[in-house]
Each structure stands twice: as C-alpha cells, then as structure tokens.
Design a protein around this motif. Structure first.
Motif, PDB file in Angstrom:
ATOM      1  N   ARG A 277     -25.520  13.527  27.939  1.00 13.95           N
ATOM      2  CA  ARG A 277     -24.749  14.018  29.084  1.00 13.95           C
ATOM      3  C   ARG A 277     -23.440  13.243  29.216  1.00 13.95           C
ATOM      4  O   ARG A 277     -22.403  13.819  29.546  1.00 13.95           O
TER       5      ARG A 277
ATOM      6  N   GLY B 213     -20.891  14.661  26.966  1.00 15.50           N
ATOM      7  CA  GLY B 213     -20.418  16.003  27.274  1.00 15.50           C
ATOM      8  C   GLY B 213     -21.296  17.102  26.718  1.00 15.50           C
ATOM      9  O   GLY B 213     -20.863  18.260  26.622  1.00 15.50           O
TER      10      GLY B 213
ATOM     11  N   ARG C  63     -13.852  14.002  20.722  1.00 15.44           N
ATOM     12  CA  ARG C  63     -13.778  14.688  22.011  1.00 15.44           C
ATOM     13  C   ARG C  63     -14.851  14.205  22.978  1.00 15.44           C
ATOM     14  O   ARG C  63     -14.644  14.215  24.192  1.00 15.44           O
ATOM     15  N   GLY C  64     -15.988  13.740  22.466  1.00 13.49           N
ATOM     16  CA  GLY C  64     -17.027  13.260  23.353  1.00 13.49           C
ATOM     17  C   GLY C  64     -16.781  11.857  23.857  1.00 13.49           C
ATOM     18  O   GLY C  64     -16.993  11.563  25.037  1.00 13.49           O
TER      19      GLY C  64
ATOM     20  N   LYS D 207     -12.626  11.383  26.280  1.00 10.07           N
ATOM     21  CA  LYS D 207     -13.052  11.128  27.660  1.00 10.07           C
ATOM     22  C   LYS D 207     -12.665   9.718  28.106  1.00 10.07           C
ATOM     23  O   LYS D 207     -12.272   9.504  29.259  1.00 10.07           O
TER      24      LYS D 207
ATOM     25  N   ASN E 242     -11.869  21.646  25.961  1.00  4.69           N
ATOM     26  CA  ASN E 242     -12.977  20.989  26.665  1.00  4.69           C
ATOM     27  C   ASN E 242     -12.595  20.515  28.056  1.00  4.69           C
ATOM     28  O   ASN E 242     -13.293  20.774  29.040  1.00  4.69           O
ATOM     29  N   GLU E 243     -11.482  19.776  28.125  1.00  4.12           N
ATOM     30  CA  GLU E 243     -11.158  19.049  29.351  1.00  4.12           C
ATOM     31  C   GLU E 243     -10.385  19.868  30.385  1.00  4.12           C
ATOM     32  O   GLU E 243     -10.523  19.635  31.585  1.00  4.12           O
TER      33      GLU E 243
ATOM     34  N   ASN F  76     -15.454  22.427  31.606  1.00  2.00           N
ATOM     35  CA  ASN F  76     -15.787  21.370  32.560  1.00  2.00           C
ATOM     36  C   ASN F  76     -16.077  20.028  31.894  1.00  2.00           C
ATOM     37  O   ASN F  76     -16.848  19.224  32.409  1.00  2.00           O
ATOM     38  N   GLY F  77     -15.471  19.774  30.754  1.00  2.00           N
ATOM     39  CA  GLY F  77     -15.722  18.532  30.035  1.00  2.00           C
ATOM     40  C   GLY F  77     -16.828  18.644  29.014  1.00  2.00           C
ATOM     41  O   GLY F  77     -17.118  17.670  28.307  1.00  2.00           O
ATOM     42  N   SER F  78     -17.438  19.801  28.891  1.00  2.00           N
ATOM     43  CA  SER F  78     -18.461  20.023  27.870  1.00  2.00           C
ATOM     44  C   SER F  78     -17.811  19.979  26.496  1.00  2.00           C
ATOM     45  O   SER F  78     -16.720  20.516  26.295  1.00  2.00           O
ATOM     46  N   ILE F  79     -18.475  19.344  25.520  1.00  2.00           N
ATOM     47  CA  ILE F  79     -17.935  19.338  24.161  1.00  2.00           C
ATOM     48  C   ILE F  79     -18.559  20.439  23.302  1.00  2.00           C
ATOM     49  O   ILE F  79     -18.218  20.566  22.126  1.00  2.00           O
TER      50      ILE F  79
END
Length: 213
Positions: free
Chosen positions: A38, A41, A120-121, A125, A182-183, A187-190
């Motif tokens: 979590r 992401g 990206r994860g 972030k 993603n960002e 919603n920030g999910s990768i």
C-alpha cells in the motif's frame, strides 16, 4: 523452454534488485504506518478530476509511443544494436509465437512491476512528498532516463553521445508521462503505470518477434 527460464530468472533478479531499497526504506521508516504494498501504491486506481483528462493523456501517450525516434539514429548504429546480444529484446527477434510467454514475463514483471516499484512507487512518491508533485515527477523521470544510459554503458554498447541523448529524452519522457498518470490523473496508484509500461514493452517485443521491426 530456455528462453522462458531466462525470462523468469531476469524477472526474479529485477524484482529483488529494484525492490531492495524501497523495502529497506519502508521497513525502517514506515512499517508501523502501513503495509509495504500500500505504501508503494498498490491500491485500486481512482480517477481524479474529469474523465476527459484521461482521454487527453491517452492521445498524448499514443502519439508519443508511436513516434519513431530511431529515424534520427544513423543506420549503422541501428544495425549494431539489432545484432547485439546485450539488447534484451533481440532474444525475441524472429521467433514468432514462441516469444509470447517469455515476453509477457519479462515485460510485465521484470520491467513493468520491478521498475515501477522503484521509480513510480518509491522515488516518485518520495520526491513528490519532499519537493512537490511536479518537481518530484520531473526528478524521477530524469533518473529513469539516466538509468537507461547507465545500462547501455555497463553493457559495453558503443552507441555514442547522440544515441545516449535520444535514449535519455525518450525514456525520460515515458517516465514523466507514467508518473503524471499515477500522481495527477489517478490517486497515486502505480497499477496504471505498471500496465502501461508492461504493455508498451510487450508490444515492442511482439513487433520484433514477428519481424515487424
């Protein structure tokens, strides 16, 4: 069978290498706050804002992905790369359907999952939190481009400064778009960037496998 085993090995190594730093960072600083996946992401994508932003992104990404930057590369350099054993996609050249399974493993796991976990994860972030979203996305994109330059240098490929420049710009722009997806759009999910990254690499592998490139 050997090609499948090689792809599994590559995927396993990449997952370990690209996950090591994110895992250690999470373990020592965030494990009491949330789960590892979590934190990276691995959450259900949820569209932020209007649906048309995703349509605009899809159009931009389509034109970016279909743009052939190799037209700016000397033919002798392209011939050299197409015959080099250090270029991973060459393992699929001309073998047709036999490339489908190993390419799926390598492109979606070794590239899609592993690279997205780190860039990206984790990095995107981290930078977004420290520097703001736009600066964070730009910085991780630059590092992603430089990684590809470094891999070519480590493999001993003699491609020259011009190729390195184009490779940096092309892969860096891809990373910028994936980070933005993603960002800023989700919603920030990768998960969106994993799917898009893996699919893009898989298409390239299939074009090579079926001799369309």
């Amino acid at each position: 069978m050997q090609l499948i085993l090689n792809s599994i090995s590559t995927a396993a190594v990449n997952l370990l290498v690209f996950s090591a730093i994110p895992f250690l960072w999470w373990f020592f600083r965030h494990r009491k706050e949330t789960s590892f996946f979590r934190w990276l992401g691995f959450i259900k994508p949820k569209l932020n804002g209007k649906w048309w932003t995703l349509v605009v992104f899809a159009i931009i990404y389509y034109f970016f992905y279909t743009f052939d930057f190799t037209r700016w590369i000397p033919q002798e350099t392209m011939d050299y790369l197409e015959n080099s054993g250090s270029v991973s996609v060459n393992a699929f050249a001309g073998i047709g359907a036999a490339a489908i399974l190993p390419a799926l493993i390598e492109n979606f796991i070794a590239n899609g999952v592993a690279e997205e976990i780190l860039y990206r994860g984790f990095l995107c972030k981290l930078f977004c939190h420290k520097l703001g979203t736009v600066k964070g996305i730009l910085l991780q994109a630059a590092l992603f481009g430089l990684m590809h330059n470094a891999l070519y240098l480590l493999a001993g490929l003699q491609v020259g400064l011009w190729y390195h420049t184009l490779m940096f710009l092309f892969t860096g722009m891809a990373a910028l778009l994936l980070g933005w997806l993603n960002e800023k759009i989700y919603n920030g999910s990768i998960l969106p960037s994993i799917l898009l990254h893996g699919a893009g690499n898989f298409i390239s592998s299939m074009l090579t496998a079926f001799s369309f490139l």
